[in-house]
Design an enzyme around this catalytic site. Structure first.
Site, PDB file in Angstrom:
ATOM      1  N   ASP A   8      -0.424   1.852  -4.341  1.00  0.00           N
ATOM      2  CA  ASP A   8      -1.335   2.970  -4.140  1.00  0.00           C
ATOM      3  C   ASP A   8      -0.794   3.764  -2.946  1.00  0.00           C
ATOM      4  OD1 ASP A   8      -3.800   4.514  -4.269  1.00  0.00           O
ATOM      5  OD2 ASP A   8      -4.425   3.386  -2.504  1.00  0.00           O
ATOM      6  N   ASP A  10      -2.832   6.462  -0.638  1.00  0.00           N
ATOM      7  CA  ASP A  10      -3.757   6.580   0.494  1.00  0.00           C
ATOM      8  C   ASP A  10      -4.323   5.221   0.873  1.00  0.00           C
ATOM      9  OD1 ASP A  10      -4.696   9.833   0.555  1.00  0.00           O
ATOM     10  OD2 ASP A  10      -3.843   9.087  -1.309  1.00  0.00           O
ATOM     11  N   ASP A 167      -5.647  -0.740  -1.850  1.00  0.00           N
ATOM     12  CA  ASP A 167      -6.677  -1.039  -0.852  1.00  0.00           C
ATOM     13  C   ASP A 167      -8.081  -0.740  -1.353  1.00  0.00           C
ATOM     14  OD1 ASP A 167      -6.143   1.824  -0.723  1.00  0.00           O
ATOM     15  OD2 ASP A 167      -7.400   1.832   1.078  1.00  0.00           O
TER      16      ASP A 167
END
Length: 222
Positions: A8, A10, A167
């Site tokens: 991922d 961000d 996250d």
């Protein structure tokens, strides 16, 4: 054991919260509201516009005024994609380690391509990876497995021999549904996804360095 690692963007590779938080606060100030501390906005960053507008205005998609705020937010963000955004500590070293281990790697994000591509370039990652899958690259975004599966096709790697690192719970849901091994980046933004241990990831890391160590051991290099 593994042929590739997908990340991922961000909250996993890059700390984009300062610039996204700036856009949210610029919008609040335009509405006559006081700016919020970055610490208040930061946990919502991985959820993009939806999360940041929730934190900044307590508004959700479908409610009156949401679409207008979303358009204005994105216009502000486009002005400041990579002013204070940086790669997390240890990410450069992790990517160096992946290259040394001969592992392909790529990015799978829900950020739209018009923001992803220039941001990835400004972070210096474009020359290092040929696989960048954005939120509008495939017909569905995460938590659908389609973006992850598309990335695997681009890297010519089998999902079962691929790690997906994120996250947010939806990252783990997408990776698991694609048939990948999944890693929860507990150092990221986390949002309102609940306890990391409840996400269903194969394991979690508290820093990029932990993933580097794990991969080296898994591949028998240390």
């Amino acid at each position: 054991m593994f042929d590739a690692v997908l990340f991922d963007l961000d909250g996993t590779l890059a700390d984009t919260a300062p610039d996204l938080g700036w856009a949210a606060n610029a919008l609040r100030e335009a509405e006559g509201l006081a700016p919020l501390p970055l610490a208040t906005l930061r946990p919502w960053t991985s959820q993009g516009v939806r999360g940041l507008l929730h934190a900044a205005f307590d508004i959700a998609p479908g409610q009156p005024g949401y679409d207008n705020l979303a358009q204005r937010f994105l216009a502000r963000y486009a002005e400041r994609l990579c002013v204070d955004t940086v790669l997390f500590d240890g990410v450069v070293e992790l990517l160096d380690e992946l290259d040394a281990l001969g592992l392909a790697w790529g990015i799978v994000t829900n950020k739209r391509m018009r923001y992803t591509d220039p941001l990835v370039a400004q972070l210096g990652l474009t020359p290092r990876t040929t696989c960048v899958v954005s939120g509008d690259t495939t017909a569905e975004a995460k938590p659908s497995p389609l973006p992850v599966l598309h990335a695997c096709q681009l890297l010519n790697c089998r999902p079962e021999r691929t790690l997906y690192v994120g996250d947010d719970r939806r990252d783990i849901v997408a990776g698991n549904a694609a048939g990948c091994r999944t890693v929860a980046a507990a150092y990221g933004y986390l949002g309102d996804s609940g306890p990391v241990l409840s996400w269903g990831a194969d394991f979690q890391i508290n820093s990029p360095q932990e993933l580097s160590t794990y991969l080296s051991r898994a591949l028998g290099f240390s």
